[in-house]
Design a protein around this motif. Structure first.
Motif, mmCIF file in Angstrom:
data_model
loop_
_atom_site.group_PDB
_atom_site.id
_atom_site.type_symbol
_atom_site.label_atom_id
_atom_site.label_comp_id
_atom_site.label_asym_id
_atom_site.label_seq_id
_atom_site.Cartn_x
_atom_site.Cartn_y
_atom_site.Cartn_z
ATOM 1 N N SER A 111 0.823 -1.200 0.000
ATOM 2 C CA SER A 111 0.000 0.000 0.000
ATOM 3 C C SER A 111 0.863 1.259 0.000
ATOM 4 O O SER A 111 0.690 2.168 -0.819
ATOM 5 N N GLU A 112 1.827 1.286 0.913
ATOM 6 C CA GLU A 112 2.690 2.467 1.071
ATOM 7 C C GLU A 112 3.528 2.705 -0.193
ATOM 8 O O GLU A 112 3.601 3.817 -0.713
ATOM 9 N N ILE A 113 4.114 1.626 -0.686
ATOM 10 C CA ILE A 113 5.033 1.780 -1.821
ATOM 11 C C ILE A 113 4.273 2.067 -3.112
ATOM 12 O O ILE A 113 4.699 2.887 -3.923
ATOM 13 N N SER A 114 3.133 1.418 -3.296
ATOM 14 C CA SER A 114 2.380 1.677 -4.525
ATOM 15 C C SER A 114 1.839 3.108 -4.532
ATOM 16 O O SER A 114 1.720 3.733 -5.585
ATOM 17 N N ASP A 115 1.537 3.620 -3.342
ATOM 18 C CA ASP A 115 1.046 4.993 -3.253
ATOM 19 C C ASP A 115 2.141 5.981 -3.647
ATOM 20 O O ASP A 115 1.923 6.880 -4.463
ATOM 21 N N LYS A 116 3.325 5.783 -3.101
ATOM 22 C CA LYS A 116 4.443 6.694 -3.400
ATOM 23 C C LYS A 116 4.909 6.505 -4.848
ATOM 24 O O LYS A 116 5.245 7.465 -5.535
ATOM 25 N N LEU A 117 4.915 5.253 -5.275
ATOM 26 C CA LEU A 117 5.293 4.988 -6.669
ATOM 27 C C LEU A 117 4.292 5.667 -7.604
ATOM 28 O O LEU A 117 4.668 6.220 -8.642
ATOM 29 N N GLY A 118 3.021 5.629 -7.198
ATOM 30 C CA GLY A 118 1.983 6.315 -7.978
ATOM 31 C C GLY A 118 2.280 7.796 -8.131
ATOM 32 O O GLY A 118 2.078 8.374 -9.208
ATOM 33 N N VAL A 119 2.788 8.401 -7.067
ATOM 34 C CA VAL A 119 3.126 9.832 -7.132
ATOM 35 C C VAL A 119 4.219 10.067 -8.182
ATOM 36 O O VAL A 119 4.110 10.968 -9.028
ATOM 37 N N LEU A 120 5.241 9.225 -8.158
ATOM 38 C CA LEU A 120 6.339 9.405 -9.121
ATOM 39 C C LEU A 120 5.889 9.088 -10.552
ATOM 40 O O LEU A 120 6.277 9.769 -11.503
ATOM 41 N N LEU A 121 5.044 8.065 -10.689
ATOM 42 C CA LEU A 121 4.533 7.738 -12.030
ATOM 43 C C LEU A 121 3.648 8.866 -12.554
ATOM 44 O O LEU A 121 3.626 9.145 -13.756
ATOM 45 N N HIS B 32 14.703 7.340 -8.953
ATOM 46 C CA HIS B 32 14.194 7.421 -7.579
ATOM 47 C C HIS B 32 13.122 6.353 -7.346
ATOM 48 O O HIS B 32 13.067 5.732 -6.274
ATOM 49 N N ALA B 33 12.275 6.164 -8.339
ATOM 50 C CA ALA B 33 11.191 5.187 -8.209
ATOM 51 C C ALA B 33 11.737 3.778 -7.996
ATOM 52 O O ALA B 33 11.157 2.974 -7.254
#
Lengths: 303, 303
Positions: B57-67, B178-179
């Motif tokens: 959840s945490e990583i997909s959320d932050k990854l979503g921001v970078l994507l 970074h991602a």
């Protein structure tokens, strides 16, 4: 229910199903962009030739070559995204296959509750409670598979996706930098009517830029922080080491707890067929069976 | 003829007209890709939340921001390509406006040839030959404008285009690197049924990666070999320095050769109106008029 499942995605995989579909649209857009850019590159060369201006003709032709290479990278990018998308599908498939075991467990729980209310003395309750324990065992395995596959494939998918972004970026930036050198060979000092630009003398320099650009492209290699995976021991069943299935050895099957052996969802769902992502662990190594048995023991502990 | 010109492009600008149209399709494709990728980024975050796996959840959320930032770059790229495309339109417009002067010259030449064959003693021949000289003067100016504008705007258009490729590339590569660090925070060590992953402890590290990625994006600056232009003195009339028009001063108009003054295509085509790219030079500076007059002298030398 079974026939609907092919059309309507189970709740668990609905979100990823849509994401994978959207990814397909994105990939198609990059393919279109690549195709259009490739066409523009060749149109640019044609236009330059038609200007009857040697310098513009020469430079637009060479620039067209580099723009076509840039366009080619869009296409490679689209292919790499497709690979990443394929890995996401493996998570989605696991999600889909885990849904029935969740549903099954919930259904039995439900039946027990109803029966306890309506016919508290029914002997069927005992049978159902046995079935529930088996369903819980199955579900525990399924959920472990789901988290294992999800984490491993998530990393794998975005390893591919992000490596593709970097590859396209670095190759296109390199090509574009060379292309700028090419554009700089065009002298745009204005002339007065009746005058002509001096003949283009930079054809050799232009050719060299093109060669260097192509050399750089050929020599390009990924320099990436590797995505580290600890999923090394994971089997196709999504377990660090797992129970044997119909395809496993007889000896190891005998080690399995009788309840799990009789109710193995691989048997009931997939029969003897080979399934790509069985909802139940397949045989990986003997060490794995210890883990699987341990899980079984834990599940039946309350029984 | 005049009404058709809006629909059918003159031969001279046909190729560039099509190229500019194709560029529009490419831009639309990048816009679509950006939009889809932005949607996928937010779907990824939603999916991660629904997994009930803290780490995913945490990583997909932050990854979503970078994507989403990567997607945003596609959109900026599309806008920059649009700017480059706008500059190409200036070449196309000049091409379109030069076509009539070519046609006019060819038409008069043709008439003279016909008349010399049919009525060799016609007094109309002299008038037409005078007209031809004027048409040739006009054409010489038009061709100089065309080559000046073409070279200058070609460099400008591909300066913008290639800078856009590099900007997107560098920003996306930085975000993707970074991602990858973010994806690496996910532990994919497989678990056995009944076990759970240890709680996610890298939330702080993930947030820091996101901050660093955004800092790098903000701090990004283009490092480009500049596209050098010598077109500095070029006027809106496409000349290093040019004749005055109806908008010019009376004094400078009086310096112009009477033939050019009477037949000035700016007058006949644009009248007193302000046109964006007049087919005839507009007043830039007094030095320019010397060049323009020189051209005029050269043209009328054979007269």
């Amino acid at each position: 229910m079974a026939s609907l499942r092919g059309i309507q995605q189970p709740d668990l995989s609905k979100k990823l199903y849509k994401l994978i579909k959207a990814e397909n649209h994105a990939i198609a857009a990059y393919e279109t962009a690549g195709r259009e850019q490739a066409s523009i590159a060749s149109q640019l060369s044609d236009w330059g030739e038609a200007t009857n201006d040697d310098a513009v003709s020469e430079i637009s032709d060479k620039l067209g070559v580099l723009l076509a290479e840039i366009a080619e990278q869009e296409d490679t990018f689209a292919q790499n995204l497709e690979d990443s998308r394929g890995v996401l599908k493996q998570i989605r498939n696991t999600e889909s296959s885990v849904q029935p075991s969740r549903d099954h467990k919930a259904k039995i729980s439900d039946e027990i509750q109803k029966l306890k209310y309506k016919e508290p003395s029914s002997t069927k309750i005992v049978t159902l409670e046995q079935e529930l324990v088996r369903a819980e065992a199955q579900s525990l395995v399924a959920e472990a598979q789901l988290t294992n596959i999800t984490r491993q494939k998530f990393k794998e998918a975005y390893d591919l996706h992000l490596a593709a972004v970097i590859e396209r970026a670095e190759k296109q930036a390199s090509l574009a930098r060379h292309a700028r050198g090419l554009v700089n060979l065009l002298d745009d000092t204005p002339i007065v009517p009746g005058d002509a630009h001096r003949p283009f003398q930079e054809a050799e320099a232009a050719r060299e830029i093109l060669n260097r650009a192509e050399d750089d492209l050929r020599r390009w290699e990924p320099r990436l922080d590797p995505i580290r995976s600890s999923a090394g021991a994971i089997g196709s069943g999504g377990m660090p080491g797992t129970l044997s299935t119909a395809g496993g050895s007889v000896a190891s099957e005998q080690d399995v707890h009788p309840v799990l052996r009789r109710e193995s969802p691989v048997r009931s769902q997939a029969g003897g067929e080979v399934v790509q992502q069985p909802p139940y662990p397949v045989h990986e190594n003997t060490e794995g069976e210890v883990h699987a048995r341990r899980a079984n023991v834990e599940t039946t502990a309350g029984y």
